[in-house]
Structures are given as C-alpha cells and as structure tokens.
Design a protein around this motif. Sequence first.
Motif, PDB file in Angstrom:
ATOM      1  N   PHE A  12       0.840  -1.194   0.000  1.00 16.84           N
ATOM      2  CA  PHE A  12       0.000   0.000   0.000  1.00 16.84           C
ATOM      3  C   PHE A  12       0.879   1.248   0.000  1.00 16.84           C
ATOM      4  CE2 PHE A  12      -2.630   3.016   2.668  1.00 16.84           C
ATOM      5  CZ  PHE A  12      -3.495   3.358   1.648  1.00 16.84           C
ATOM      6  N   SER A 159       5.071  15.643   0.329  1.00 17.24           N
ATOM      7  CA  SER A 159       4.246  15.084   1.409  1.00 17.24           C
ATOM      8  C   SER A 159       3.115  16.041   1.790  1.00 17.24           C
ATOM      9  CB  SER A 159       5.104  14.781   2.636  1.00 17.24           C
ATOM     10  OG  SER A 159       5.643  15.966   3.147  1.00 17.24           O
ATOM     11  N   SER A 162      -0.958  15.710   0.756  1.00 23.12           N
ATOM     12  CA  SER A 162      -2.065  15.017   1.429  1.00 23.12           C
ATOM     13  C   SER A 162      -3.163  15.998   1.822  1.00 23.12           C
ATOM     14  CB  SER A 162      -1.562  14.270   2.655  1.00 23.12           C
ATOM     15  OG  SER A 162      -0.985  15.172   3.557  1.00 23.12           O
ATOM     16  N   VAL A 163      -2.804  17.276   1.956  1.00 20.62           N
ATOM     17  CA  VAL A 163      -3.796  18.285   2.323  1.00 20.62           C
ATOM     18  C   VAL A 163      -4.883  18.402   1.244  1.00 20.62           C
ATOM     19  CG1 VAL A 163      -4.136  20.774   2.609  1.00 20.62           C
ATOM     20  CG2 VAL A 163      -2.323  19.630   3.814  1.00 20.62           C
ATOM     21  N   VAL A 167      -3.230  10.639  -1.810  1.00 23.21           N
ATOM     22  CA  VAL A 167      -2.705   9.677  -0.841  1.00 23.21           C
ATOM     23  C   VAL A 167      -1.287   9.302  -1.258  1.00 23.21           C
ATOM     24  CG1 VAL A 167      -3.153   7.507   0.342  1.00 23.21           C
ATOM     25  CG2 VAL A 167      -5.044   8.885  -0.445  1.00 23.21           C
ATOM     26  N   ARG A 171       1.195  10.137   3.547  1.00 21.51           N
ATOM     27  CA  ARG A 171      -0.186   9.876   3.937  1.00 21.51           C
ATOM     28  C   ARG A 171      -0.432   8.370   4.097  1.00 21.51           C
ATOM     29  NH1 ARG A 171      -4.149  11.290   6.965  1.00 21.51           N
ATOM     30  NH2 ARG A 171      -6.211  10.775   6.192  1.00 21.51           N
ATOM     31  N   GLN A 174       0.885   7.406   7.336  1.00 23.82           N
ATOM     32  CA  GLN A 174      -0.023   7.823   8.420  1.00 23.82           C
ATOM     33  C   GLN A 174      -1.163   6.832   8.573  1.00 23.82           C
ATOM     34  OE1 GLN A 174      -1.580  11.702   7.634  1.00 23.82           O
ATOM     35  NE2 GLN A 174       0.001  12.755   8.800  1.00 23.82           N
ATOM     36  N   ILE A 175      -1.761   6.464   7.429  1.00 20.15           N
ATOM     37  CA  ILE A 175      -2.910   5.553   7.455  1.00 20.15           C
ATOM     38  C   ILE A 175      -2.496   4.201   8.033  1.00 20.15           C
ATOM     39  CG2 ILE A 175      -4.489   4.245   5.969  1.00 20.15           C
ATOM     40  CD1 ILE A 175      -4.652   6.752   4.180  1.00 20.15           C
ATOM     41  N   VAL A 176      -1.367   3.682   7.545  1.00 22.48           N
ATOM     42  CA  VAL A 176      -0.915   2.374   8.020  1.00 22.48           C
ATOM     43  C   VAL A 176      -0.544   2.445   9.501  1.00 22.48           C
ATOM     44  CG1 VAL A 176       0.905   0.642   7.806  1.00 22.48           C
ATOM     45  CG2 VAL A 176      -0.139   1.598   5.751  1.00 22.48           C
ATOM     46  N   SER A 177       0.124   3.531   9.878  1.00 19.22           N
ATOM     47  CA  SER A 177       0.528   3.679  11.274  1.00 19.22           C
ATOM     48  C   SER A 177      -0.683   3.709  12.199  1.00 19.22           C
ATOM     49  CB  SER A 177       1.368   4.947  11.412  1.00 19.22           C
ATOM     50  OG  SER A 177       1.228   5.505  12.690  1.00 19.22           O
ATOM     51  N   ASN A 178      -1.759   4.327  11.735  1.00 23.60           N
ATOM     52  CA  ASN A 178      -2.966   4.395  12.555  1.00 23.60           C
ATOM     53  C   ASN A 178      -3.710   3.071  12.599  1.00 23.60           C
ATOM     54  OD1 ASN A 178      -3.811   7.086  13.796  1.00 23.60           O
ATOM     55  ND2 ASN A 178      -2.894   7.681  11.869  1.00 23.60           N
ATOM     56  N   ALA A 179      -3.552   2.252  11.551  1.00 27.63           N
ATOM     57  CA  ALA A 179      -4.246   0.967  11.537  1.00 27.63           C
ATOM     58  C   ALA A 179      -3.464  -0.093  12.296  1.00 27.63           C
ATOM     59  CB  ALA A 179      -4.492   0.516  10.100  1.00 27.63           C
ATOM     60  N   TYR A 187       7.090   4.429   9.833  1.00 27.34           N
ATOM     61  CA  TYR A 187       7.769   5.631   9.356  1.00 27.34           C
ATOM     62  C   TYR A 187       9.202   5.345   8.927  1.00 27.34           C
ATOM     63  CZ  TYR A 187       3.745   8.454  10.540  1.00 27.34           C
ATOM     64  OH  TYR A 187       2.477   8.991  10.564  1.00 27.34           O
TER      65      TYR A 187
ATOM     66  N   LEU B  46      -9.133   8.618   6.587  1.00 26.65           N
ATOM     67  CA  LEU B  46      -8.830   7.181   6.680  1.00 26.65           C
ATOM     68  C   LEU B  46      -7.712   6.887   7.678  1.00 26.65           C
ATOM     69  CD1 LEU B  46      -9.176   6.051   2.958  1.00 26.65           C
ATOM     70  CD2 LEU B  46     -10.816   5.806   4.820  1.00 26.65           C
ATOM     71  N   SER B  47      -7.306   7.909   8.423  1.00 23.63           N
ATOM     72  CA  SER B  47      -6.267   7.642   9.422  1.00 23.63           C
ATOM     73  C   SER B  47      -6.797   7.850  10.832  1.00 23.63           C
ATOM     74  CB  SER B  47      -5.051   8.534   9.159  1.00 23.63           C
ATOM     75  OG  SER B  47      -5.411   9.887   9.301  1.00 23.63           O
ATOM     76  N   PRO B  49      -8.750   5.403  12.958  1.00 22.94           N
ATOM     77  CA  PRO B  49      -9.468   4.212  13.370  1.00 22.94           C
ATOM     78  C   PRO B  49     -10.097   4.413  14.735  1.00 22.94           C
ATOM     79  CG  PRO B  49      -7.102   3.865  13.568  1.00 22.94           C
ATOM     80  CD  PRO B  49      -7.314   5.217  12.930  1.00 22.94           C
ATOM     81  N   MET B  58      -6.396  -3.117   2.427  1.00 27.25           N
ATOM     82  CA  MET B  58      -6.201  -1.693   2.137  1.00 27.25           C
ATOM     83  C   MET B  58      -7.422  -1.016   1.514  1.00 27.25           C
ATOM     84  SD  MET B  58      -3.395  -0.879   3.358  1.00 27.25           S
ATOM     85  CE  MET B  58      -2.983  -2.142   4.525  1.00 27.25           C
ATOM     86  N   ASP B  83     -10.252  10.618   0.788  1.00 22.20           N
ATOM     87  CA  ASP B  83      -9.476  10.629   2.030  1.00 22.20           C
ATOM     88  C   ASP B  83      -9.089  12.063   2.356  1.00 22.20           C
ATOM     89  OD1 ASP B  83      -7.766   9.828   4.191  1.00 22.20           O
ATOM     90  OD2 ASP B  83      -6.080  10.169   2.835  1.00 22.20           O
ATOM     91  N   VAL B  85      -7.107  14.703   5.463  1.00 21.19           N
ATOM     92  CA  VAL B  85      -6.504  14.905   6.772  1.00 21.19           C
ATOM     93  C   VAL B  85      -7.534  15.657   7.617  1.00 21.19           C
ATOM     94  CG1 VAL B  85      -4.137  14.890   5.925  1.00 21.19           C
ATOM     95  CG2 VAL B  85      -5.374  17.040   6.013  1.00 21.19           C
ATOM     96  N   ALA B  88      -8.519  19.201   6.921  1.00 20.93           N
ATOM     97  CA  ALA B  88      -9.128  19.552   5.637  1.00 20.93           C
ATOM     98  C   ALA B  88     -10.621  19.224   5.614  1.00 20.93           C
ATOM     99  CB  ALA B  88      -8.409  18.825   4.498  1.00 20.93           C
ATOM    100  N   ASP B 174      -1.847  12.676  14.690  1.00 23.33           N
ATOM    101  CA  ASP B 174      -2.896  11.664  14.574  1.00 23.33           C
ATOM    102  C   ASP B 174      -2.921  10.794  15.827  1.00 23.33           C
ATOM    103  OD1 ASP B 174      -0.783   9.844  14.196  1.00 23.33           O
ATOM    104  OD2 ASP B 174      -0.828  10.202  12.040  1.00 23.33           O
ATOM    105  N   ALA B 176      -2.370   7.685  16.288  1.00 18.27           N
ATOM    106  CA  ALA B 176      -1.242   6.763  16.481  1.00 18.27           C
ATOM    107  C   ALA B 176      -0.096   7.474  17.195  1.00 18.27           C
ATOM    108  CB  ALA B 176      -0.772   6.200  15.154  1.00 18.27           C
TER     109      ALA B 176
END
Lengths: 214, 264
Positions: A12, A159, A162-163, A167, A171, A174-179, A187, B46-47, B49, B58, B83, B85, B88, B174, B176
């Motif tokens: 991903f 980077s 993402s704003v 993706v 970004r 970030q998504i993977v880190s949060n999941a 990172y 999507l960040s 959870p 994914m 998606d 942030v 936004a 975030d 995490a």
Amino acid sequence: MFQQYSLAHVQFMLTGLGWTVTLALIALVGGSIAGSVLTLMRVSSNAILSRIAQFYIFVVQGTPLLVTLFIAYFGASYVGFAVQPLVAIAVAFSFYAAAFLGDIWRGAIQSVPGGQHEGAHALGLSRVAAMRYIIIPQAIRIATPPTVGFFVQLIKNTSLASVVGIVELTRTAQIVSNATFKPLEVYLTAALFYFLVCFPITLFSRRLEKRLNV
Amino acid sequence: MLRFVRGLVVGAAATLLISSAAMAQQAGSTLDTIIQRGKIVVGISLSTPPYGMTDASMKPSGFDVAVANLIARDLGVQLEIVDQVSQARIPNLTSNKVDIVVSSLGITAERAKAIMYTNSIYVDEQMVIAPAGTQIASLQDLVGKRVGVTRSTTNDTIITEKAVEGTNIQRFDDDAATNQALFSGQVDAIVSGVAAANAINAQTDQFQRKFAVRQSPMGIGVRRGDFDLRQWLNTEIMLLWNSGELQAAQKEWLGVVNKELPRF
C-alpha cells in the motif's frame, strides 16, 4: 480490528510512493520550465522584467508552500474555479519551485566571470550565442549542486499534497501507522522509500559535476 | 517545529476559508446533483481508526465508511470516498470538493458557524487515559503534567478549553502518534475517545481510563444552506436507527451502542 504490520501495508505504501514520484516529476518539470522563464527575466537587460521577477521571487520565497497549495486548491474554489487536486499541485509546486530555481540559476549565470562575456564579445559572438555557448555551459556546473539539493527538498515537500487529498507516501504511512499502531516501523519504511528515491539523484549530481569538471 | 508551523498555517487558512464559507454556497440543491450524477462524494479521514481506516486489503473501512455505504445504498448511488486529513474536513466541504463529511466530526458551536450538522450518528465520550499507577482523578490533577491530544479534534478543543492553568498540552498529528507518546512516556496522560481507549486496552493493560471530560456527539457535515440534503440525511439516520443498522455499525466498529442519539 487493529492489524499486524504486514507486506500488504508495505505494498500500500508502494502505491503511495508511486504518487510521490509522480508529484515530484510534475514539480520538477513544471518548476524547471517556470524557473527558466524567471531566470531569463531576472538576467534580462530590461529593468521592468527584472524587477517583476525579483518581486515574484520575494513574495513566493516568503510564503510557505502549504499556503500556496491551500490557495491553489481551496482558494480557487471560492472564486469559482473547480480545481482538480493534481492541477492545484502542479500550479502550486511549479510556482514555488520557480521562485527558488530562478534565483539559483540567476546566481550561477552571474557568477561566471565577466572576462568570459568580454572574451565572447571579442570573438564576435552575439549576446544570445555567448549565453548559449560560453556562459550557460559554465553556469550549469555551478548550478548543479544547489539545484539538485533543491530538487531533493522538493521531492520531500510533496508530502504536503495530502492536504488536497492525494494519498502519497507520507499519507499512506499515516494511514498504516494508525491501523497498526506501529509508528516507528511504518515511518522507518517510509523514510527508506524516500531515501531510495532521493539518493540516486544525489549520486547522479556527483557524477554530473565530475563530468562537467573535465 | 515544522509540524507546529504546519498546524498553525492550516489552522489559519481554515479559519480564513470558514469565514468565506457563505460565498461557497451552491445555487442548486446538492441532493439533486448527487442523484443526477449517480454518485455521492464523501469526505472521510482514513487515518482515524476505528472511524476511518483501511482493512487488511487496504480498502476503506470503519464506522464512518459503514455509514457512508448505507447512505449511498439508500440513495441508490455509487459511493466515492475522498481521504482527507482532519484539518481539511471543513475546507473540503465548504469549497465543494465533497458533498458531505462523515469523518468522526464532533459537533461544536464554532464549527456550526461554518457548516450544518445532521442529527447525531454517535455520541463519543472523551476521557483522560494515563498509566494505571498514577493518581489522576480530575482536571486539577493534570497541572504540571504533560497531556497529549490529537490536534484539530474535539478532544483538543475540550482539553484546551477546560484545562486548569499549568497543564502542559502537547498536540500530535494523529491518534497513532498520540498513543505512541503515551506508550513511550513522552506524555503523562492523553485525552481520547472511547474507541481509541479500547484500542489501547486491546494492546496493553498498563493504562487505564481515569475520568470522563465530556460527551461528544458526532454528526454528518453538510454545507450551510443545504437544507434539502440535510433533511434527507436526517430521515436516513432515523430509518437506519429504526432498522437497527446504525446500532449494528456502532457495535461492530466502536464496541459501544448508544442508548439514544440527540436530535436537534
């Protein structure tokens, strides 16, 4: 619900890397074209063109890229333009890169010793021909290290995209880190990916410098 | 430092955009546009959870994604997820980049100046979480302590508003990062929602919930003046509640089912 950090996540992040590379290419091409125009304006003997370029460089260098991006994406919508994220990025990054490249390249051209100009003139070369055959080849060598340094910085600045909903690599991280709740591992992977993109460019720059030195 | 500047800049730009939000109102009804287009564009972070995240393959998943899917199903249109942030969320809506925002969007008076909310789809509880051994029972006990929170969230708003002077609030990008700061001892406590607390407890029992700061109802965001769309969504929320599908989504993703949801 919370996942183990796995190969699927790395894959991903590779799609994110694809976006990062795409954005970087857009920024490099757009920035180089706009930067060339700005450089020519800046070294032009026409005082008005030179002043406009100088003013532009002042304003854009003094504005964070994120704000430029915000204006290009959200701001444009408020005045009635529906801007696609990629268009906003192309515009914002090109404008931003142009301001820096314009100044780097102007500096390189002006640091070619005056004797070279005079020599070219004595040989009967026109101003354009002197630029083309005498000045710019020498300026390129001077400009290479700072240009590459700026390009590498620009790649990492993607980077911010993402704003506007792209993706890209940071970004995805970030998504993977949060999941997965494994920020360090995730990172570090992202850092490695950035390095793999930026390092060859630095390496190429070294080679180029050596070759141009001969 | 860069993070800080970035947050500051996004905040400033967002404020600027909110103030011009009234200009962005569309002439036609977004509801008609969505039906004609055959597609609804939903902004989801999507960040965050278990509200918005990605599953093992994914694909987008989580509570907000589940709700967006139900909405698209009942509108009879396709779902496109954008998606975003967390900073936004409101600019995306007010600048017409998305039709609605289903993105763990806590209802606050400040935000309600920029966008309209539907009735609530979930009521979260914000709580202080700290290592099990520490003595923290009230906001007063947080004085002199480092308290972590995710920026641009209602968790941030509430602790900023309620913290007793002398509390050292540290903001992270975030959940995490906020949780990691707690795990690694960079902060003494964090302010978080129920779902994030469950996520922490799923990993370790070293940390426990100390006390609840406030209830935080979450709604779906629509543009100001979009009454048509808001009315349809309120009808949909009522129907989903009656059919039990909303509760099922709460149970599946958040592990909690609200007894009732505020309507306004």
